[in-house]
Scaffold this motif. Structure first.
Motif, PDB file in Angstrom:
ATOM      1  N   ALA A 154       0.810  -1.221   0.000  1.00 36.64           N
ATOM      2  CA  ALA A 154       0.000   0.000   0.000  1.00 36.64           C
ATOM      3  C   ALA A 154       0.844   1.272   0.000  1.00 36.64           C
ATOM      4  O   ALA A 154       0.503   2.265   0.645  1.00 36.64           O
ATOM      5  N   GLY A 155       1.962   1.227  -0.717  1.00 35.82           N
ATOM      6  CA  GLY A 155       2.797   2.414  -0.826  1.00 35.82           C
ATOM      7  C   GLY A 155       3.692   2.687   0.363  1.00 35.82           C
ATOM      8  O   GLY A 155       4.399   3.697   0.391  1.00 35.82           O
ATOM      9  N   LEU A 156       3.678   1.813   1.353  1.00 33.56           N
ATOM     10  CA  LEU A 156       4.546   1.991   2.510  1.00 33.56           C
ATOM     11  C   LEU A 156       5.989   1.690   2.140  1.00 33.56           C
ATOM     12  O   LEU A 156       6.262   0.798   1.332  1.00 33.56           O
ATOM     13  N   SER A 157       6.923   2.414   2.733  1.00 31.71           N
ATOM     14  CA  SER A 157       8.339   2.118   2.534  1.00 31.71           C
ATOM     15  C   SER A 157       9.118   2.607   3.739  1.00 31.71           C
ATOM     16  O   SER A 157       8.673   3.489   4.475  1.00 31.71           O
ATOM     17  N   LEU A 158      10.269   1.991   3.955  1.00 34.68           N
ATOM     18  CA  LEU A 158      11.162   2.394   5.039  1.00 34.68           C
ATOM     19  C   LEU A 158      12.566   2.525   4.481  1.00 34.68           C
ATOM     20  O   LEU A 158      12.969   1.784   3.583  1.00 34.68           O
ATOM     21  N   THR A 159      13.313   3.474   5.017  1.00 34.87           N
ATOM     22  CA  THR A 159      14.715   3.602   4.640  1.00 34.87           C
ATOM     23  C   THR A 159      15.520   2.495   5.310  1.00 34.87           C
ATOM     24  O   THR A 159      15.059   1.852   6.271  1.00 34.87           O
TER      25      THR A 159
END
Length: 200
Positions: free
Chosen positions: A159-164
């Motif tokens: 759902a478009g989530l992302s983490l560095t």
């Protein structure tokens, strides 16, 4: 010893997870974190070798089509600094995240030598390092993870989530220590607590 001090067992095993050339392919993996990871892994490998402690080198042989870690791809090879530190290390090949599901069998090797403590380093922090550390904790080992001797990459989720990469490394630290799987430490702490050399 207080709960904040680190004691390294004389036979503590250093696990070096998937430090392979394929992880240098930024076009495949994207942005990474912790550029000091390789130097810290090198320092730990040298310290373990100097002390006569066992080192286990783990290599991922991906079964995914097109992977830069596939056994027939140049990226499957260890990075040069690891290759030149092979010494008498146990070599494990795996196809999944945990080093405990590889060949030869890591748990059997540790049990045969009465080893109860493992230090987990390598790539990727939130993938094979974390999975191996979690399983080691479940199996009853005393697990130490020097987070600065690992690195990972930015990652997109649902759902478009992302983490560095840094956010993922922080989550791994919280998961491992907060969840009771391992103690998260630094390379400097391990080097200063490395203890006496083993004697024959």
């Amino acid at each position: 010893m207080t709960k904040h001090e680190i004691e390294i067992a004389p036979d503590s095993a250093l696990l070096v997870i998937d430090v392979q050339q394929g992880f240098d392919d930024a076009s495949f993996w994207g942005p990474r974190n912790n550029p000091a990871a390789e130097d810290n892994i090198s320092a730990l490998m040298d310290a373990w070798h100097a002390a006569g402690r066992p080192v286990v080198q783990v290599r991922h042989a991906s079964l995914s089509p097109g992977s830069v870690l596939a056994a027939d791809h140049p990226g499957h090879a260890f990075k040069d600094f690891v290759e030149k530190r092979r010494y008498e290390s146990l070599m494990i090949t795996k196809h999944v995240n945990s080093a405990f599901y590889g060949t030869p069998d890591l748990a059997s090797w540790l049990t045969a030598r009465g080893i109860g403590q493992v230090v987990v380093t390598g790539i990727q922090t939130n993938m094979c390092v974390e999975t191996t550390a979690r399983m080691a904790g479940n199996l009853g080992y005393d697990v130490l993870v020097p987070l600065d001797a690992t690195h990972t990459f930015d990652l997109a989720g649902p759902a478009g989530l992302s983490l560095t990469a840094d956010e993922l490394a922080t989550a791994t630290a919280v998961n491992l220590q907060g969840g009771g799987f391992a103690r998260v430490v630094t390379t400097a702490q391990l080097l200063s607590a490395s203890g006496p050399r083993l004697t024959a």
